[in-house]
Every structure is written in C-alpha cells, then in structure tokens.
Write a protein that holds these residues in place. Structure first.
Motif, PDB file in Angstrom:
ATOM      1  N   GLU A  99       0.733  -1.327   0.003  1.00  7.71           N
ATOM      2  CA  GLU A  99       0.112  -0.041  -0.057  1.00  7.71           C
ATOM      3  C   GLU A  99       0.752   1.286  -0.189  1.00  7.71           C
ATOM      4  OE1 GLU A  99      -3.074   2.166   3.053  1.00  7.71           O
ATOM      5  OE2 GLU A  99      -2.996  -0.031   2.921  1.00  7.71           O
ATOM      6  N   ALA A 100       1.743   1.187   0.852  1.00  7.46           N
ATOM      7  CA  ALA A 100       2.816   2.642   0.861  1.00  7.46           C
ATOM      8  C   ALA A 100       3.547   2.652  -0.564  1.00  7.46           C
ATOM      9  CB  ALA A 100       3.801   2.081   1.950  1.00  7.46           C
ATOM     10  N   SER A 101       3.931   1.528  -0.943  1.00  6.53           N
ATOM     11  CA  SER A 101       4.662   1.623  -2.359  1.00  6.53           C
ATOM     12  C   SER A 101       3.554   2.258  -3.515  1.00  6.53           C
ATOM     13  CB  SER A 101       5.216   0.240  -2.905  1.00  6.53           C
ATOM     14  OG  SER A 101       5.598   0.505  -4.194  1.00  6.53           O
ATOM     15  N   ARG A 102       2.419   1.842  -3.540  1.00  3.81           N
ATOM     16  CA  ARG A 102       1.423   2.452  -4.369  1.00  3.81           C
ATOM     17  C   ARG A 102       1.112   3.882  -4.075  1.00  3.81           C
ATOM     18  NH1 ARG A 102      -1.027  -2.596  -3.668  1.00  3.81           N
ATOM     19  NH2 ARG A 102      -2.447  -1.731  -1.949  1.00  3.81           N
ATOM     20  N   SER A 103       0.919   4.390  -2.787  1.00  5.86           N
ATOM     21  CA  SER A 103       0.963   5.865  -2.732  1.00  5.86           C
ATOM     22  C   SER A 103       2.327   6.625  -3.164  1.00  5.86           C
ATOM     23  CB  SER A 103       0.652   5.847  -0.958  1.00  5.86           C
ATOM     24  OG  SER A 103      -0.353   5.332  -0.826  1.00  5.86           O
ATOM     25  N   TYR A 104       3.371   6.184  -2.809  1.00  6.01           N
ATOM     26  CA  TYR A 104       4.436   6.750  -3.218  1.00  6.01           C
ATOM     27  C   TYR A 104       4.605   6.764  -4.660  1.00  6.01           C
ATOM     28  CZ  TYR A 104       6.698   7.667   1.386  1.00  6.01           C
ATOM     29  OH  TYR A 104       6.712   8.035   2.655  1.00  6.01           O
ATOM     30  N   LYS A 105       4.333   5.727  -5.391  1.00  5.25           N
ATOM     31  CA  LYS A 105       4.643   5.750  -6.826  1.00  5.25           C
ATOM     32  C   LYS A 105       3.357   6.565  -7.448  1.00  5.25           C
ATOM     33  CE  LYS A 105       6.201   3.616 -10.545  1.00  5.25           C
ATOM     34  NZ  LYS A 105       5.413   4.653 -11.489  1.00  5.25           N
ATOM     35  N   ARG A 106       2.355   6.842  -6.988  1.00  2.00           N
ATOM     36  CA  ARG A 106       1.170   7.745  -7.451  1.00  2.00           C
ATOM     37  C   ARG A 106       1.797   9.102  -7.347  1.00  2.00           C
ATOM     38  NH1 ARG A 106      -4.079   6.547  -4.635  1.00  2.00           N
ATOM     39  NH2 ARG A 106      -4.739   8.328  -5.624  1.00  2.00           N
ATOM     40  N   ALA A 107       2.149   9.315  -6.009  1.00  2.00           N
ATOM     41  CA  ALA A 107       2.817  10.897  -5.750  1.00  2.00           C
ATOM     42  C   ALA A 107       3.893  11.121  -6.813  1.00  2.00           C
ATOM     43  CB  ALA A 107       3.274  10.802  -4.427  1.00  2.00           C
ATOM     44  N   LEU A 108       4.755  10.264  -7.080  1.00  2.00           N
ATOM     45  CA  LEU A 108       5.811  10.323  -8.035  1.00  2.00           C
ATOM     46  C   LEU A 108       5.289  10.505  -9.410  1.00  2.00           C
ATOM     47  CD1 LEU A 108       8.597   8.034  -6.389  1.00  2.00           C
ATOM     48  CD2 LEU A 108       8.485  10.588  -6.446  1.00  2.00           C
ATOM     49  N   ASP A 109       4.467   9.919  -9.767  1.00  2.00           N
ATOM     50  CA  ASP A 109       3.869   9.769 -11.340  1.00  2.00           C
ATOM     51  C   ASP A 109       3.342  11.137 -11.414  1.00  2.00           C
ATOM     52  OD1 ASP A 109       4.841   7.488 -11.695  1.00  2.00           O
ATOM     53  OD2 ASP A 109       2.745   6.256 -11.414  1.00  2.00           O
ATOM     54  N   LEU A 110       2.882  12.049 -10.650  1.00  2.00           N
ATOM     55  CA  LEU A 110       2.428  13.333 -10.897  1.00  2.00           C
ATOM     56  C   LEU A 110       3.498  14.379 -11.475  1.00  2.00           C
ATOM     57  CD1 LEU A 110       0.483  13.937  -7.579  1.00  2.00           C
ATOM     58  CD2 LEU A 110      -0.579  13.494  -9.807  1.00  2.00           C
ATOM     59  N   TRP A 111       4.487  13.944 -11.377  1.00  2.00           N
ATOM     60  CA  TRP A 111       5.678  14.860 -11.652  1.00  2.00           C
ATOM     61  C   TRP A 111       5.875  14.787 -13.296  1.00  2.00           C
ATOM     62  CZ3 TRP A 111       9.038  17.970  -8.739  1.00  2.00           C
ATOM     63  CH2 TRP A 111       8.817  18.142  -7.328  1.00  2.00           C
ATOM     64  N   GLY A 112       5.869  16.113 -13.955  1.00  2.00           N
ATOM     65  CA  GLY A 112       6.140  16.082 -15.386  1.00  2.00           C
ATOM     66  C   GLY A 112       7.494  16.702 -15.901  1.00  2.00           C
TER      67      GLY A 112
END
Length: 933
Positions: free
Chosen positions: A132-145
C-alpha cells in the motif's frame, strides 16, 4: 446536471512540471511572464493573501518600476479575464487587503495531491503495509512532469522549485527503500541507475543502487560503481562518503551476508527510518497569570492541520521583558498533545563557541539533528538544507518555537511548507510584513493590564502578608508600568524577603535613579533585557534612542527628534519609526495637526537616560536639549503670531530661536483649534524641566508664547501651575523682567476666572516691577486689565480713563517696540492698541453711550481684520451688534451678530455663541429671524 456544471467549472493547477491550468477540460492560456509569476505566487500561497509588495518582489526583485502596483493590477485583471474565457464562472482571484487571494473552492493543485499521497504512504509504511505504501509513493511520483514551475521566472519560482524538488527526492528515496524491502531488486536497477546519474551527490540513491545490484548478483558492478563514484566525490569536493555507505562497500568486498539479506544485516532498509521524538520546550513558567485572549489567538494554530492546509505560523512580538517567551512556552505545554511527533525549541540569539552568532544555516543544522538526521547527511548547500527541513516536516506533526528571531531572513527560511507542523516565531521587532504573507496569527504582545499585573504580584508574593500590606501592590505595579519581567522580579524580591513590606519596595522603586538597580533578582534583570536590544542598534539609531530621554515630556513628535540629533524631521521620523519597529517606543496617536506622537515606557526611558549619561559629554547633552527647547519656542512663537496676529500683548526676552522644522508639527495652531491637548501637556512639562534646570529666561519666554494653548482651551489649572512654576524660577534667579512677565501671566489667568481681589494684588505687583525696571510696555499691558476691573466695579469713568491711557502708551511705545520686533519677526504692537480700543468701546456701551462706542470698535475691528485675529474679530462684531441693537438699528445688529456667531463657532468659543444668542433674543422677531436665516 449540477455535478456536471461543477466539474466543468473546476480548476486544476499544475506546478510539478511546466506551469499550467485547466478549467474542466479547457486549458487556460496564461499570458506573458509577469502573469505566470503572479499566478504561480497565488497558487503557491493556496488560499492565503499575497500582498502587492510580495508580488512586486516576485516579478521585479529589488528594482521595481514606479508603475509596479499599476502593472500588478493590470496582470490580475488579465488573469481574471483569461480564466473567464476558459469557462470559469466563479471568481478565481479576489482582492483582499493587502493584496490578492486565489479562491480555492472547487479547485485542485498537483502539489497538494503529491503531499497528500506522500503522507498516506508514510502512514502505510509505519503500519508495515508496504504494498500500500509503495502504491501511494508511486502515484505521488507519477504526478511529476519535469522540473517544477518550468516557464516561470524570478527568485520566487526558483526557490519554490528547489523546495519541491527536495520533496520529490525525499519521496523517491523512501519509495526505492520500500521496493527493496519488497524484493524488487532487478526492477529497481535501471531506475536507480538513472537517479545516480542525475543526482551523483545523493548518497542514498547510490546506497540503494548498490543494495539492488548485490541482491541481484551484480557484486562486481556494485563495487566498481562505488569506486568510480568515490573517486569523483573526493576529486571534485574533497569529501569522503558517509560511514554507512563505506560499511556497505566493505561488506560487499568481503562477501558478507548482510547486504543481500536485510534480516542478517541487523537493521531494516525500508524508509522512513525510526524517528527521534524531540521534547525540547523549556519548563513552564511558574505562577503564569492572565493573557487569556492571547492564548485563544494561539489556539487558532491548532485547526486545519491536514497536509494541504496553509502553513500554521504564529508571530509573537513585543518589547523586551513583556513576556513573549513565557506566553508561548506556557501555551506549548498546554497543547503538546497536539504534536505527537515532538516539540522543538531554538534560541536564535545563542552563540556558537567556534562560529560566533547563530546563522540560519547553523539553526537549520540544529533542527535537522533534532529531527534525527545524522550529521554526515545534513547538506551544506543552504537551499538543500532548507528543502530537507521542510521535507521532513511534511509527514510530521511537530511544534517548533523560534525564539529571539531578529530578522526576516531568519524566520522565513525556518518556516514549514504545509499545515501539519506549526511554527511560532518570537521576536522583539514587529513583523507585520511577514505576518501578512506567512502568518495565520500575529500577536503584538502588550503590557499587562492593571488587574493581571496585581494578580501576578499577589500570586508570587502574597503568602504570609496582611491585607493592609498588600494594598500597596497597585502602587508597585504602577512603578513597573505593567512590564511582566519587572513585576516578576519585584514579586520575587518580596517573596524571598518576607520581612520587607510592599511599601518598602515601593519606596525604593520610587527613586528613579536607582529603580533599574532594584529590579534584579535570581538572575533576572530588567537592564540586561534592554541591553540586548540596545547593543544591536546602529550608532545613529542608538544616539536617537538615548537623546530622546533628555526631555521630560509625556510624548513627542519627530520634530523634537530632529532637533535633538540635528537632522531633518524626515530623517528623525525614519529613525523613530525604526525604534517603534523594535518596540522601544510606542505610538500614542496622531494629533490634530497630523503629527504622529510617540512615548517611552518609563523603564525604557530610565535605561536610555543611563546610556546618554554614560556615553555623551555634558556639552553634547546640553546642546541637544537647547536645540529642542529653542525649537519649541519657535513653534510657540509661530502659534502666538497666527492666533493673535503678532507678538503683541506679550513680553519678550533675548533667547535665540531655533527651527520649527518642516512637517505637520511645525504649526500647533491646527492642533489647538481642533482641541488637541498634546502640545499643551508637552510644553508644560518642558517649562517645568527648564525651571528645574535654572534655564529661567527660556522658561518664561516659552510660557508666555504658549499662553494661547491654555487660554483657548480654558484649562486654567494647568495654565496656573505652569505659570507659578516659572514665576518661582524667576524669583530664584533674580530675573525682574521674567518675574514681571510671569506675574502678568498669572494675572491673566485670574482675570479670566474673575478673581478680582487676586487680580488687584497681581496688578500692583506687576506695575511696581515694571516701574522699577523702566518697562513702559509692561505698564501699558496692565492698563486694560485695570480698566476691566473698573468696569466690573461699575467705576465706568475710571475705566474709560484707563483704556485711553493704555492706548496712549501703546501708541507711544509702538514705534520703538515695532523696530525691535521687526528685527526678529516682522510684527508690530497694533494688537495691544486694538484691545485698548475694544475696552473703550465696551466701557462706552456699559455707560449707555452706544453712539460713542462705535468709532472705537470699528478701529479695533479693522485691526482684527488686518491681523487675522478671529477672537478679536468676533468680539468686535458682537459689541457692534449690541450697539446697533441699543440704537434700534435692527438690520445692522442682525448683520454684526450673524458674523460674530460664525466667528465664535469657527474658533470654538461657546461663551461667545451664548452672548450672541442673548442679543438676538432682544431683537424684534423680524430682525432676529433675518439674522438667523
């Protein structure tokens, strides 16, 4: 349908990459570079007001054009139009003092979503829910462009981008650690290889890459990669890698089991690591009393603590010794449970034995170590250090107290980036500009109210004392003037000396020269608290602070400071306002002439007096005082001339005048007419000080010139007290001229009170002194007063004779006196003659010779019009109206009485208006109606 309309009106802002915005699915075309900077500043503030000054700084830096405010307003207008064109129906940007605010309802920004996901990921990791933690961090990092705020110029965007980039790297580090813990070693190798190439100095990325490589069987690549990386680090920066990564390298070389199996390594790899929970708040203040309103204001910092909330920042400012730290520490203990991740306390005034005064850089290092960051992992780069500090606070609820902050830079770089943690800044300097941009709460802490001050003293010192003894507590509090440090010291002295009565300490403190000596106990000292502020002042500011204590006045304007320092009024105001900002002076208000008036706290004035005695020569102090005194005399002369049309009806010595100075305080006349008491009280205090110092001639000249301030407000008690003080000084000095002038001034007071017996005695004394020194002008001044006494006593023939003799003397001395006065100020003695003419006319009316009164009154009226003497003008019109009424000339009476009423109204003389009303009541109804129309 309603939901569809709401979605179509929703604004989504993007900062984590190129700046952009969308209204629903429609992109917003943001115009030129200025508009992009302004919208970026508003989005970064997210619902908080951004001042126009802050926007100007963001767009132009230190060199804005004169039209900067106008251009900001134009850009705001263009942005509003752009969002409307994209389909936004609701307002986007609203005006809010002192600038603008972005409306955040039905809006989102990727930065807040990123921070929210990072917090969720951290919470999941702490619960050991790693997937669950990994998914949250990955979603956060995917916001970056890309790099944040691409396409936005200026220092504001650069600083914001640095902070956001630091948050991304911190999140990236945590995510890769979690992925390693989940065993995804091979998938991480290309990801981490790219990261170490982009950020070669970021040790944690290299550490995690080596772990991924060795766990994937790439021991050689891990060792070779470390060797090459270390070589670059040593060659370019002269630094060795941290101990932890060197230990990992040695384990790889020795093929130890730890690097590829975390359970054998003896510590977890997953981040975030185990956190230190600091508890650094100083002990609570004993016997804390009052301040309930201020505590409620601080409680406002406890609300809205979610990740997207605005930073929770409070500012508590006030003078030295007012209890700022005590208040905040007491509040911090009350609310400690709201901050489970710890409470930090940093004193910005501390000195490092090797590095000197604390800097923002060293304070950040201190905070990072308290937050559990090893020394070797604290960046040296100031921007990176600030970014790491804010990143660590993103996921935590921590209370930080920053005490004794002295500058904007110190506070600004230590603030949090979101609303989970809370910072309270404590300083002596006012920080309204910071509070307007950054602060949710600003408390300008004032002195303790009398009730709270008394309660504090009683709580500490009342044990074993009788009610009779405690009755002197109010007097003790008054001598401390509500300053909590002084009150606590005084109460402590009483507590440790129970055999002392409160009255004894009151008597000790009542002696001003030793008051600060007495206010010390148990390591606490009022003088030391003031020393800290004084030592930090530039030389010219310290000189202004010292010299303002030379004058025994209740308050003062910038003009006085200019005279003391021999600078312009504008420069003096600039320095005095700096003292206000440092809470060393208090603004009393603005007088009716438009001048800002200032005052000392009594203990600060005593301290400033000590400094001026210690640091300036006697001659310097005397010269500064005399410049201020002569300036007051010039202002008083100018007031007298404007009010009475010249230096008439007043004696004059040989004191040279100073400059009244430019600015609103150069004329006291407007203040007098508006009913201001400020200059009167100041001048009265100056006259008393002059008399006490033996400056006799200056004292009586100033008192004579300022009679207008007392006479026009009918404050006879003050007028009498000041005059008697000057009279006693003249007698001590043996100054017959001064004694005659002050005796005549006292006569004027009693004349207006209609104390005829006292007037007769003073008239005789004045006449004898003038006769002894051959002062014919002074003798002439007494004649109208004698004539008035004759009228009151119905000795009307004698009154006419006195008035005629007075007129003759004024005419006789007029030419010689006129030449003397014209050399100084260009005026003659016509006003004295005019009042004699007025007395003649009034006497004629009293004996029923109204026809004979008119010529005298018309001559006096002409002088009043010539000199602009409104009081004389009003009185003549009143008497001319009375003459016309007695001669049955109703139209003439109505005309003169109407003019008189308007003049009396203009100068605020109520008794004159009443006399006009009486005369109008005696006219025929038709004439009275015509006059009232």
């Amino acid at each position: 349908m309603e939901g569809e309309r709401a979605n179509s009106d929703k604004v989504a802002y993007t900062l984590l990459g190129p700046l952009s915005a969308r209204v629903g699915d429609e992109p917003v075309v943001i115009g030129g570079p200025r508009q992009r900077i302004i919208i970026a500043a508003l989005v970064l503030a997210w619902g908080r007001v951004v001042s126009v000054d802050a926007l100007i700084d963001a767009v132009w830096g230190y060199d804005p054009p004169a039209s900067a405010r106008t251009q900001v307003a134009i850009c705001i207008g263009a942005l509003r139009k752009t969002f409307r064109a994209a389909g936004r129906q609701a307002p986007t940007i609203v005006t809010a003092h002192p600038g603008y605010r972005l409306l955040t309802e039905n809006s989102s920004v990727d930065v807040r979503e990123f921070e929210k996901l990072v917090v969720e990921g951290g919470d999941s990791a702490r619960r050991n829910c790693l997937e669950e933690a990994s998914r949250s961090y990955k979603r956060a990092l995917d916001l970056w462009g890309g790099r944040p705020l691409t396409g936005v110029g200026g220092q504001l965007a650069e600083d914001a981008a640095t902070r956001l980039e630091a948050k991304r790297l911190a999140a990236y580090e945590v995510w890769t650690g979690i992925e390693l813990e989940l065993g995804r070693h091979q998938e991480l190798i290309p990801v981490l290889s790219a990261a170490v190439n982009d950020y070669p100095q970021h040790e944690r990325f290299r550490h995690n890459l080596m772990l991924a490589q060795v766990r994937s069987g790439w021991r050689v690549e891990a060792a070779e990669g470390f060797r090459a990386w270390r070589h670059e680090l040593v060659e370019e920066l002269g630094l060795e890698p941290s101990l932890s990564i060197q230990q990992l390298h040695h384990a790889i070389l020795r093929d130890e089991p730890g690097p590829d199996r975390t359970e054998e390594a003896g510590h977890p790899v997953v981040a975030p690591p185990v956190r230190t929970v600091p508890a650094e708040i100083p002990p609570d203040v004993p016997a804390f009393v009052g301040r309930e309103s201020e505590l409620r204001q601080l409680d406002a910092l406890l609300v809205d603590d979610h990740i997207g909330a605005a930073p929770r920042t409070g500012f508590v400012t006030g003078m030295a010794g007012v209890g700022k730290t005590s208040l905040v520490v007491h509040w911090a203990h009350r609310v400690a449970d709201h901050f489970p991740d710890g409470q930090l306390y940093v004193d910005a005034s501390t000195h490092d034995q090797d590095q000197g005064p604390a800097t923002v850089h060293s304070l950040l290092g201190r905070l990072l170590r308290a937050l559990g960051v090893p020394g070797e992992r604290i960046p040296e780069d100031p921007g990176e250090r600030t970014a790491l500090h804010r990143s660590l606070l993103t996921e935590r609820r921590i209370l930080i107290l920053l005490d004794n902050v002295t500058s904007l830079d110190q506070a600004q770089l230590l603030l949090t980036g979101n609303g989970r943690s809370c910072v309270v800044v404590i300083g002596r300097e006012q920080q309204e500009h910071m509070a307007a941009v950054h602060g949710m709460v600003h408390i300008a802490l004032g002195l303790m109210p009398a009730g709270e001050a008394s309660a504090l003293v009683r709580r500490i010192a009342a044990k074993g004392r009788s009610a009779a003894d405690l009755r002197a507590v109010d007097a003790l509090c008054a001598l401390c003037e509500g300053l909590p440090l002084a009150l606590r010291i005084a109460a402590t002295r009483l507590a440790v000396k129970p055999h002392w009565s409160v009255r004894r300490l009151v008597d000790l403190l009542a002696e001003e020269p030793r008051r600060l000596d007495e206010l010390t106990a148990g390591g606490l000292e009022v003088r030391s608290a003031f020393d800290a502020s004084y030592r930090a002042m530039p030389a010219n500011l310290a000189r202004m602070f010292r010299r303002l204590s030379l004058l025994d006045v209740p308050d003062f304007s910038a003009r006085v400071g200019g005279a003391l320092l021999e600078v312009s009024t504008g420069e003096a105001e600039r320095l005095i306002e700096q003292l206000v900002d440092l809470n060393l002076l208090t603004v009393v208000g603005v007088d009716a002439a438009g001048a800002v008036r200032y005052r000392f706290h009594s203990l600060l004035k005593l301290y400033a007096g000590e400094r001026v005695l210690a640091e300036e020569e006697t001659g310097e102090r005397r010269a500064a005082r005399e410049r201020a005194w002569r300036g007051w005399l010039s202002v008083a002369d100018e007031t007298h001339r404007q009010e009475y049309g010249g230096d008439f009806a007043g004696a004059r010595g040989n004191i040279p005048r100073g400059s009244a100075g430019p600015g609103p305080d150069g004329s006291v006349l407007q203040a007098r007419r508006a009913g201001s008491d400020t200059e009167r009280s100041a001048v009265g205090a100056v006259v008393r000080q002059l008399s006490g110092l033996g400056a006799d001639e200056l004292a009586w000249e100033l008192e004579m010139s300022t009679a207008v301030l007392f006479e026009s407000r009918t404050v006879y008690d003050d007028w009498q007290a000041v005059t008697e003080s000057s009279l006693m000084a003249m007698r001590r000095a043996g100054s017959l001229g001064g004694e005659s002038a002050m005796t005549f001034e006292l006569l004027s007071v009693e004349m207006r009170r209609l104390r005829c017996d006292r007037v007769k005695d003073l008239l005789g004394a004045t006449f004898r002194i003038c006769d002894n020194i051959g002062e014919s002008y002074g003798q002439a001044l007494t004649q109208p007063a004698v004539a008035a006494l004759n009228r009151i006593g119905r000795e009307l023939v004698a009154a006419m004779g006195r008035a005629e003799r007075a007129r003759a003397v004024f005419q006789k001395v007029g030419d010689s006196y006129r030449r003397l006065v014209e050399q100084v100020q260009g005026k003659g003695t016509v006003r004295g003659e005019a009042y004699a003419l007025l007395g003649m006319g009034e006497t004629c009316i009293a004996v029923g010779l109204a026809e004979n009164a008119s010529p005298w009154l018309l001559q006096s009226l002409a002088t009043a019009e010539q000199t602009g003497d409104l009081a004389l003008f009003a009185g003549n019109n009143l008497l001319l109206g009375r003459c016309c009424r007695m001669l049955d000339r109703a139209l003439g009476a109505g005309h003169y009485l109407t003019v008189a009423r308007r003049a009396f109204q203009q100068i605020g003389m109520a008794w004159g208006e009443k006399e006009v009303a009486k005369e109008l009541a005696l006219l025929t109804p038709g004439a009275a109606r015509a006059a009232s129309a």
